[in-house]
Design a protein around this motif. Structure first.
Motif, PDB file in Angstrom:
ATOM      1  N   ASP A  17       7.771  -5.989   1.984  1.00 33.60           N
ATOM      2  CA  ASP A  17       6.979  -5.772   0.764  1.00 33.60           C
ATOM      3  C   ASP A  17       6.651  -7.137   0.173  1.00 33.60           C
ATOM      4  O   ASP A  17       7.494  -8.039   0.174  1.00 33.60           O
ATOM      5  N   ASP A  18       5.435  -7.290  -0.305  1.00 30.73           N
ATOM      6  CA  ASP A  18       5.060  -8.593  -0.871  1.00 30.73           C
ATOM      7  C   ASP A  18       5.547  -8.755  -2.310  1.00 30.73           C
ATOM      8  O   ASP A  18       5.419  -9.831  -2.888  1.00 30.73           O
ATOM      9  N   GLU A  19       6.128  -7.724  -2.892  1.00 30.82           N
ATOM     10  CA  GLU A  19       6.660  -7.814  -4.247  1.00 30.82           C
ATOM     11  C   GLU A  19       8.184  -7.948  -4.171  1.00 30.82           C
ATOM     12  O   GLU A  19       8.887  -7.037  -3.726  1.00 30.82           O
ATOM     13  N   ARG A  20       8.689  -9.106  -4.609  1.00 31.46           N
ATOM     14  CA  ARG A  20      10.130  -9.360  -4.540  1.00 31.46           C
ATOM     15  C   ARG A  20      10.918  -8.338  -5.349  1.00 31.46           C
ATOM     16  O   ARG A  20      12.004  -7.917  -4.934  1.00 31.46           O
ATOM     17  N   ILE A  21      10.381  -7.940  -6.491  1.00 31.14           N
ATOM     18  CA  ILE A  21      11.087  -6.956  -7.316  1.00 31.14           C
ATOM     19  C   ILE A  21      11.251  -5.645  -6.576  1.00 31.14           C
ATOM     20  O   ILE A  21      12.308  -5.003  -6.619  1.00 31.14           O
ATOM     21  N   ALA A  22      10.219  -5.236  -5.848  1.00 34.77           N
ATOM     22  CA  ALA A  22      10.285  -3.989  -5.078  1.00 34.77           C
ATOM     23  C   ALA A  22      11.326  -4.094  -3.958  1.00 34.77           C
ATOM     24  O   ALA A  22      12.086  -3.147  -3.703  1.00 34.77           O
ATOM     25  N   ASP A  31       5.605  -1.620   3.086  1.00 32.49           N
ATOM     26  CA  ASP A  31       4.552  -1.415   2.090  1.00 32.49           C
ATOM     27  C   ASP A  31       3.205  -1.413   2.819  1.00 32.49           C
ATOM     28  O   ASP A  31       3.052  -2.010   3.891  1.00 32.49           O
ATOM     29  N   SER A  88       7.870 -10.661   3.411  1.00 31.12           N
ATOM     30  CA  SER A  88       6.875 -10.472   2.343  1.00 31.12           C
ATOM     31  C   SER A  88       5.479 -10.198   2.884  1.00 31.12           C
ATOM     32  O   SER A  88       4.549  -9.987   2.101  1.00 31.12           O
ATOM     33  N   LYS A 103       6.071   4.800  -4.227  1.00 34.27           N
ATOM     34  CA  LYS A 103       6.968   3.736  -4.682  1.00 34.27           C
ATOM     35  C   LYS A 103       7.761   4.100  -5.938  1.00 34.27           C
ATOM     36  O   LYS A 103       8.983   4.004  -5.978  1.00 34.27           O
TER      37      LYS A 103
END
Length: 517
Positions: free
Chosen positions: A7-12, A54, A34, A105
């Motif tokens: 996933d490119d979103e670290r929080i996700a 993702d 990522s 998500k």
């Protein structure tokens, strides 16, 4: 089971990672990425079973990643994550295949994630079972020579190789085993635990495995780093770990024979023949062994017919027996067994020696008024090693010459009956014939057989006939109808039935086992 999160979103990524105690449920987050390109590189390196991906990512999106991994046939199962607006992309991903589920998500929680992971695991295990079966069938046909080398096999399997044969140990018998198989052996099963042991080895990759027969199992590996020198010691460690695990989980003991091949895949059938030969010669090394066949004293199986035939000469042994020389008996027997171990292990000569020594033992026994015996079929310990066989014969022969009458004598009346049987077993005799020839009533003969030999007249006659049939089958190339007639049976079918009931195998199987080297 390895999982990669993409996933490119670290929080996700952190959210998904922290939702579960992964190891408690049998999963391991092996890596995170990522973008699709990084994830593809990690997939090639780590070979995960599951990827949570993702859809929308830079460089390479999730859809392209799934296509690339699927084309490489890594067998990965995907769990796709996306927002509501990406449903069309998710549907495309699902159509590519290998996608076990689709998650929104913001709706993902612990229970939903665990449910989908378990579904992915079940799907992967089901597919892997089919993949393994296909690989094993292809490997079996190639390695056993049922099919010629194929381009596909040559492309998939590059040297160096290491092949491992798991062999169920069983006691040695004067009745030769057929290709390492015995009726009493337990079938070998390759379990997930053994596969995991193989997968954890950093230097070697498991190519496939298959059952050679009920009592033998073949496993093939290729060295991961083709440019490095042959990693012999690392494979010995792997083989030792498998051996230890097998001994811990099974009641039966196992020996493992392994071989290295630094040539093309076409050399593997020869390696298999060498390992099968090693297993057939297990009596020379004993049970529960871990051995490299490249280091054993076994003749080249492709040139086995060029070996000189050895004759068994017992004149020295007979001489020291006539002198009642106990030490001389031990020395003479030792010489005989040493001669069949050097320069190569000679299995055919071992069978010949056992038959010759058994004949000598029984000639002395019957001459002294005792009944015959099978020296290897004893109530004593089972024999797994050639030294045990040698010591058994030394012990019996020394007893015969000790003058202590340790063998139970039989009466003169029964001895007369046995001598008549030994002289006429090849004819159609019954107890009435023996009664008339010896002057002993048939009813009294029945009593003598039961009291002194603990068997019936027919049992003894059958045993003696089968002993003679075994000798003919091993030592001569007589036709089966001739063998049958020479031991007193008119019907080959009846002879075969009696032989199998007595020995556990058919006459032609016994003969093949005795000459198979």
């Amino acid at each position: 089971m390895k999982v990669i999160l993409v996933d490119d979103e670290r929080i996700a990524l952190e959210h998904i990672r922290n939702l579960l105690s992964w190891e408690e449920h049998g999963f391991e987050v092996a890596a995170t990425a990522s973008n699709g390109r990084s994830a593809l590189r990690l997939c090639e390196e780590l070979r995960p079973q599951i990827m949570i991906v993702d859809i929308r990512m830079p460089v390479m999106d999730g859809l392209e990643l799934i296509r690339n991994v699927s084309e490489r046939k890594f067998g990965v199962k995907f769990i796709v994550m996306s927002a509501y607006e990406d449903f069309d992309y998710a549907r495309q991903a699902i159509s590519v295949g290998n996608v076990s589920s689709y998650l929104i998500k913001h709706e993902v929680d612990r229970m939903k994630l665990l449910l989908e992971l378990n579904k992915a695991r079940e799907a992967w295990e089901s597919d892997e079972k089919q993949r393994r079966a296909g690989r094993s069938e292809q490997l079996m046909k190639f390695v056993t020579g049922l099919e010629m080398a194929t381009i596909q096999m040559e492309n998939q399997a590059k040297p160096p190789f290491a092949m491992l044969l798991i062999h169920g140990d069983f006691p040695f018998s004067a009745a030769p085993a057929i290709s390492g198989w015995m009726e009493s052996s337990q079938p070998i099963h390759w379990t997930t635990e053994e596969i995991n042991i193989c997968s954890e080895q950093p230097s070697w990759q498991l190519l496939g495995e298959f059952a050679l027969n009920r009592n033998q199992f073949i496993v093939l590996f290729t060295q991961k780093d083709k440019s490095a020198a042959l990693q012999r010691e690392s494979f010995r460690e792997l083989a030792a770990a498998i051996h230890t695990h097998l001994q811990g989980r099974c009641r039966q003991s196992y020996s493992i024979f392994f071989s290295f091949q630094n040539q093309a895949a076409s050399s593997l059938p020869h390696a298999l023949r060498s390992m099968e030969a090693a297993a057939r010669h297990a009596v020379f090394c004993g049970k529960s062994r871990l051995l490299c066949t490249d280091e054993l004293l076994i003749a080249d199986q492709d040139n086995i017919n060029l070996l000189p035939v050895r004759s068994i000469h017992l004149e020295e042994l007979i001489g020291v027996m006539n002198q009642n020389d106990s030490e001389g008996i031990a020395s003479a027997v030792n010489k005989q067994f040493q001669s069949i171990c050097h320069p190569h292990w000679n299995l055919a000569a071992l069978y010949e020696l056992i038959h010759a020594l058994s004949g000598l033992v029984n000639k002395r026994l019957t001459g002294a008024g005792h009944t015959e015996l099978d020296p290897l079929n004893s109530q004593e310990e089972a024999l797994y090693h050639i030294d045990q066989i040698k010591n058994r014969f030394i012990k019996i022969l020394q007893k015969l010459c000790s003058g202590k009458n340790e063998y139970e004598p039989i009466s003169n009346k029964l001895l007369k009956a046995l001598r008549y049987i030994h002289a006429h077993y090849h004819t159609e005799i019954n107890i009435e014939d023996v009664s008339r020839a010896t002057g002993i009533s048939a009813s009294y003969l029945h009593q003598l057989f039961k009291r002194e030999l603990e068997r019936t007249f027919l049992d003894y006659l059958t045993e003696h006939r089968i002993i003679q049939a075994k000798r003919i089958l091993i030592q001569e190339d007589a036709k089966m109808t001739e063998v049958c007639a020479r031991v007193g049976y008119r019907s080959p079918q009846h002879f075969s039935q009696v032989f199998k009931k007595t020995t556990g195998m058919l006459p032609h199987q016994y003969r093949q086992g005795g000459t198979l080297l």
